[in-house]
Design an enzyme around this catalytic site. Structure first.
Site, PDB file in Angstrom:
ATOM      1  N   ASP A  84       0.900  -0.930   0.221  1.00  0.00           N
ATOM      2  CA  ASP A  84       0.380  -0.519  -0.079  1.00  0.00           C
ATOM      3  C   ASP A  84       0.921   1.128  -0.156  1.00  0.00           C
ATOM      4  O   ASP A  84       2.051   1.256   0.035  1.00  0.00           O
ATOM      5  CB  ASP A  84      -0.838  -0.279   1.022  1.00  0.00           C
ATOM      6  CG  ASP A  84      -2.141   0.946   0.897  1.00  0.00           C
ATOM      7  OD1 ASP A  84      -2.061   1.806   0.136  1.00  0.00           O
ATOM      8  OD2 ASP A  84      -2.480   1.468   1.862  1.00  0.00           O
TER       9      ASP A  84
ATOM     10  N   ASP B 150      -3.285   8.336  -2.632  1.00  0.00           N
ATOM     11  CA  ASP B 150      -4.134   8.726  -2.840  1.00  0.00           C
ATOM     12  C   ASP B 150      -4.894   9.507  -1.444  1.00  0.00           C
ATOM     13  O   ASP B 150      -4.132   8.894  -0.892  1.00  0.00           O
ATOM     14  CB  ASP B 150      -5.265   7.688  -2.748  1.00  0.00           C
ATOM     15  CG  ASP B 150      -5.589   6.863  -2.339  1.00  0.00           C
ATOM     16  OD1 ASP B 150      -4.927   6.460  -1.563  1.00  0.00           O
ATOM     17  OD2 ASP B 150      -6.362   6.706  -1.363  1.00  0.00           O
TER      18      ASP B 150
ATOM     19  N   GLY C 213     -11.594   4.070   0.338  1.00  0.00           N
ATOM     20  CA  GLY C 213     -12.751   4.667   0.325  1.00  0.00           C
ATOM     21  C   GLY C 213     -13.988   4.070   1.421  1.00  0.00           C
ATOM     22  O   GLY C 213     -14.603   5.252   1.588  1.00  0.00           O
TER      23      GLY C 213
ATOM     24  N   ASP D 246      -7.702  -7.316   1.659  1.00  0.00           N
ATOM     25  CA  ASP D 246      -6.927  -7.661   2.779  1.00  0.00           C
ATOM     26  C   ASP D 246      -7.873  -6.677   4.250  1.00  0.00           C
ATOM     27  O   ASP D 246      -8.579  -5.759   3.896  1.00  0.00           O
ATOM     28  CB  ASP D 246      -5.643  -6.327   2.119  1.00  0.00           C
ATOM     29  CG  ASP D 246      -5.960  -4.734   2.965  1.00  0.00           C
ATOM     30  OD1 ASP D 246      -5.461  -4.500   3.713  1.00  0.00           O
ATOM     31  OD2 ASP D 246      -6.421  -4.592   1.930  1.00  0.00           O
TER      32      ASP D 246
END
Length: 375
Positions: A91, A145, A220, A270
């Site tokens: 990530d 992001d 999100g 995940d």
């Protein structure tokens, strides 16, 4: 990189093969979370041989802060550093920066934040996040992001989404103009944002698809919204993602969440829940959730499930497991963590088999209810 194999005749559930230089991944799949290069309480041999993890997840934010890029590169990347020869996804750290809301600042250039370790100041940009993940050498890297909170005003979510889109374009350019460091290829996934607003989700899906990432994530969600709303947005979102690309729902979730979202067309998941809950004495089983600290297990001198492929269920008496947690013995944390991860991987394997024989839609609603029960 991704080959779609079969789709259920009565749901959007699907199977596929995701190919990397460190091995192929059969989807749907759950990725155990190894935030700092370690899946808590489970060593790498057991992770591969007993849990049967096909891919694990690491975190750019944490690994950048400690041990840092210099040590990681000198070690030959994350695979070599932690002695894991199967695929890794990293990530970008966007969610961790989101969680540091009082210690970060978002600007067009990137995200400035203070380290949770020592308070030192750092800047993540779309470009240097790619550079750090090149150093890590993960098979799949994520873009930087912004993850807006829930609930949030639509105007804020729209502005946040626009920033994520501009960062995505810069991150994609940085990826395409740089090269891997350790002789194996890397893929890059984009992240769709838009909160719980369907028009924004559609816009974000179309924009991310236009950048031709190797895969696309749904970001999100699982940030406080009700489950039914998460399912609704996930279902809507997969309608607007390319069929030929893998779909990754980030940070989700319970066993029931996974099954419900497989039914809505998600391929990859995940979550820290299996290991975090295990350390608190909660295990997930095909019969429901169990709290090993409960007194009801004190005199239960039988294993829970002799047919299940984990030592906790098949080998040890429940009274012994209860004792380990009451005595705060580390073995209890290890056994419970391996049980939960083994169960999550078993559940995804079972879902895959059910999709292949086209019985998934009959099976998953009942299984979703069963695994969510407390025993």
């Amino acid at each position: 990189m991704f080959k779609l194999e079969k789709t259920s005749s009565s749901s959007k559930a699907r199977t596929g093969i995701l190919k990397t230089d460190h091995g192929s991944i059969k989807t749907p799949i759950f990725m155990p979370v190894g935030t700092v290069g370690s899946v808590k309480a489970v060593n790498q041999d057991d992770l591969a041989d007993k849990v049967k993890a096909q891919i694990i997840l690491g975190n750019t934010y944490h690994l950048y802060l400690r041990p840092g890029n210099e040590i990681m590169e000198n070690a030959g990347g994350l695979h070599s550093f932690m002695r894991w020869d199967r695929p890794i996804l990293t990530d970008s750290g966007g969610y961790q920066i989101f969680s540091l809301s009082d210690n970060r600042k978002l600007e067009e250039e990137g995200a400035t934040f203070k380290s949770h370790l020592d308070g030192s100041k750092h800047l993540f940009t779309p470009e240097n996040v790619v550079e750090t993940q090149r150093v890590l050498g993960s098979d799949i890297i994520m873009i930087l992001d912004e993850c807006p909170p829930y609930p949030a005003e639509k105007s804020y979510v729209h502005e946040s989404m626009g920033l994520t889109h501009r960062w995505a374009k810069r991150g994609r350019e940085a990826f395409l103009t740089s090269k891997p460091k350790y002789g194996h290829s890397q893929a890059q996934f984009g992240i769709v944002q838009g909160g719980t607003f369907k028009d924004l989700r559609k816009e974000s899906s179309e924009y991310m698809a236009s950048l031709n990432f190797e895969g696309l994530a749904i970001g999100g969600l699982s940030v406080g919204e009700p489950n039914e709303l998460m399912y609704e947005i996930t279902d809507f979102n997969t309608e607007h993602l390319p069929e030929e690309k893998p779909r990754y729902l980030m940070g989700v979730g319970t066993p029931a969440n996974l099954l419900q979202c497989v039914a809505r067309g998600v391929d990859m998941f995940d979550c820290v829940m299996p290991t975090r809950n295990a350390r608190n004495g909660m295990i997930f089983t095909r019969y429901g959730k169990i709290n090993l600290r409960n007194a009801k297990w004190k005199h239960h001198h039988q294993p829970l499930d002799t047919d299940f492929p984990s030592d906790l269920c098949s080998k040890y008496k429940m009274s012994y497991l209860h004792h380990l947690f009451k005595a705060n013995e580390l073995l209890g944390l290890e056994l419970a963590s391996k049980q939960n991860l083994t169960f999550y991987l078993w559940l995804m394997s079972e879902a895959r088999s059910r999709i292949e024989d086209d019985t998934f839609s009959d099976w998953y609603p009942g299984m979703s209810e069963t695994v969510d029960k407390k025993i």
